[in-house]
Design a protein around this motif. Sequence first.
Motif, PDB file in Angstrom:
ATOM      1  N   UNK B 120       9.846 132.318  39.773  1.00 51.02           N
ATOM      2  CA  UNK B 120       8.614 132.948  39.298  1.00 51.02           C
ATOM      3  C   UNK B 120       8.963 133.682  38.018  1.00 51.02           C
ATOM      4  N   UNK B 121       8.251 133.385  36.940  1.00 45.98           N
ATOM      5  CA  UNK B 121       8.510 134.088  35.680  1.00 45.98           C
ATOM      6  C   UNK B 121       7.518 135.244  35.578  1.00 45.98           C
ATOM      7  N   UNK B 122       8.044 136.425  35.278  1.00 41.53           N
ATOM      8  CA  UNK B 122       7.193 137.619  35.160  1.00 41.53           C
ATOM      9  C   UNK B 122       7.545 138.338  33.861  1.00 41.53           C
ATOM     10  N   UNK B 123       6.732 139.320  33.517  1.00 40.33           N
ATOM     11  CA  UNK B 123       7.003 140.087  32.311  1.00 40.33           C
ATOM     12  C   UNK B 123       8.277 140.912  32.498  1.00 40.33           C
ATOM     13  N   UNK B 124       8.933 141.296  31.388  1.00 41.71           N
ATOM     14  CA  UNK B 124      10.177 142.059  31.504  1.00 41.71           C
ATOM     15  C   UNK B 124       9.981 143.312  32.366  1.00 41.71           C
ATOM     16  N   UNK B 193       8.095 128.425  36.799  1.00 43.87           N
ATOM     17  CA  UNK B 193       8.779 127.586  35.809  1.00 43.87           C
ATOM     18  C   UNK B 193      10.209 127.328  36.274  1.00 43.87           C
ATOM     19  N   UNK B 194      10.967 126.556  35.482  1.00 51.87           N
ATOM     20  CA  UNK B 194      12.355 126.299  35.823  1.00 51.87           C
ATOM     21  C   UNK B 194      13.208 127.555  35.616  1.00 51.87           C
ATOM     22  N   UNK B 203      15.598 138.318  27.133  1.00 53.78           N
ATOM     23  CA  UNK B 203      14.987 139.569  27.570  1.00 53.78           C
ATOM     24  C   UNK B 203      13.467 139.522  27.549  1.00 53.78           C
ATOM     25  N   UNK B 204      12.884 138.419  27.056  1.00 54.78           N
ATOM     26  CA  UNK B 204      11.436 138.355  26.910  1.00 54.78           C
ATOM     27  C   UNK B 204      10.707 138.167  28.235  1.00 54.78           C
ATOM     28  N   UNK B 205      11.468 137.835  29.295  1.00 51.28           N
ATOM     29  CA  UNK B 205      10.846 137.672  30.608  1.00 51.28           C
ATOM     30  C   UNK B 205      11.891 137.868  31.687  1.00 51.28           C
ATOM     31  N   UNK B 206      11.440 138.128  32.894  1.00 51.43           N
ATOM     32  CA  UNK B 206      12.340 138.223  34.039  1.00 51.43           C
ATOM     33  C   UNK B 206      11.974 137.142  35.047  1.00 51.43           C
ATOM     34  N   UNK B 207      12.940 136.841  35.919  1.00 49.91           N
ATOM     35  CA  UNK B 207      12.695 135.841  36.934  1.00 49.91           C
ATOM     36  C   UNK B 207      12.736 136.444  38.322  1.00 49.91           C
ATOM     37  N   UNK B 208      11.874 135.936  39.216  1.00 47.19           N
ATOM     38  CA  UNK B 208      11.918 136.337  40.618  1.00 47.19           C
ATOM     39  C   UNK B 208      12.292 135.086  41.400  1.00 47.19           C
TER      40      UNK B 208
END
Lengths: 274, 258
Positions: B120-124, B193-194, B203-208
């Motif tokens: 899961x891609x989320x905001x930083x 996303x992958x 650093x533009x996004x974080x992953x869960x």
Amino acid sequence: MKRQRGRTNLPVPAIALACSAIAFFALPLIGLLWRAPWSQAWRYINDDASLAALRLSLICSLWATVLSIVFGVPLAWLLARVQFRGRSFVRALCTLSMVLPPVVGGVALFFALGRRGIVGQYLDRWFDLRLPFTTAGVVLAQTFVAMPFLVVTVEAALRQLDGRLEDAARTLGGAPWYTFRRVTLPAIGPAVVAGSVLAWARALGEFGATITFAGNFPGTTQTMPLAVFLSLETNPEKAIVLALVLIVISFTVLVVLRDRWFFGRNGGSSTALP
Amino acid sequence: MRDSWSSALVAAPLAVVLTTLGTVACGSESAQPSSDELIVFAASSLTEAFIAIGVEFEEANPGTDVTFNFLGSTELVAQLLQGAPAAVFVAADDVNMAKVLDAGENDGEPVVFAGNTFEIIVEPGNPQGIHDLADLADQDLIVVLCADSVPCGRGAATILTNAGVDLTPKSFDERVKGVVTKVTSGEADAGIVYVTDVLAVGAAADGVAIPAELNVINRYSAVVTRSAPNSAVARTFVDFVASARGQAILAAHGFLAP
């Protein structure tokens, strides 16, 4: 085509080149017609998703055209008639979206009008107004890429127009708005129509800025070009049919309006085209 | 007199056009890959990793020149089947590799060299506090997914079914990078996303993470094409990707071992 007196004086090589150009445009269309699954065509068109995309495309492209006229005609008039410093800079700025890759245009719209954008953050905070992922967002993305076509066309017509007509109207006591409405506007009418048709056609075919800024959701933001592109991945036959629907609609409008406005009245107004 | 004038006027540009066409034709002939030039068609999610692999491959094989064409697998297949000059085809999933095999455009069997899972891609900093798939079903969240027609969309749909989560995204993007852009620009709160995509934007996004039992693994495979002008070099490249060095580079970019 019938030979008309005094018209077809072109030497054979020029005709050959012209015919090559026609073939260059006609062959891809013939290719589509050749590959189209005619027996399935109606089934592909007559499904809920296709019809929703078609309806959305028509509504959004018409709105984009209206906005382009309302804002674009005054802009063209400003660029053609008012001398001010940095005019060429402003002109380049206002036609930037013609050369910008549309996907980049969509991202740029995010930075301007998205919920974290320069203006968008205040729309979100103060008015609870969010444009991305809405039908309004589609209209905005389409207007962004389409309006320059109208501006360029109308500005060219205004430059061709004899400025003394407007001067005369003003000397006779016409207020600026009156002169614009009663003298300028009627004279550039055909160019406004020509520009609107170009802008509309561009809006109808818009893909990159739309999917980036407005996203792709059936019924709210999935226009025909988006539906065509996504079908290409799963059902190429359906994509061809939907593309042909789009082509038939724009073709009809271009043919009908062109004959009626560009050449019907005074023949010379075709110079209004860029 | 007038006639000869006008034909001269036409003849001149005609000559220019014909000369240009001639030059272009010759030019494209000389642009044919030399024996050591290698054209690789690779799925766009491999961009960063394959550029690094290409550099090392050229160093290890002096004189070879690797040129990449990075695009969505589906578009690559379309280009390949229309006769595009690729020596190696690299697909992000089995579906697209199968299209090339079915068309008989391959020379030899494909080599599976990596896998990729979803996140899961989320905001930083994960401001919305999204910790699992069920959190995505929140009506107030703006969730964006890939469309069903592309591999990342099929993966996301399977994962949501596995987790029993029913959600209505705001948009179905046609490219995985489109989903990434919407999250990194702050327009969307989350997407699926992958893992490699999250890593690629830094650093533009974080992953869960998504639990392995719900997750989907996409298999990446490479094959030498039937039309490869230099199949020996092409095969060396595929071997290099599968080699320990190639695997190390892929792992550094977040890819799984096959």
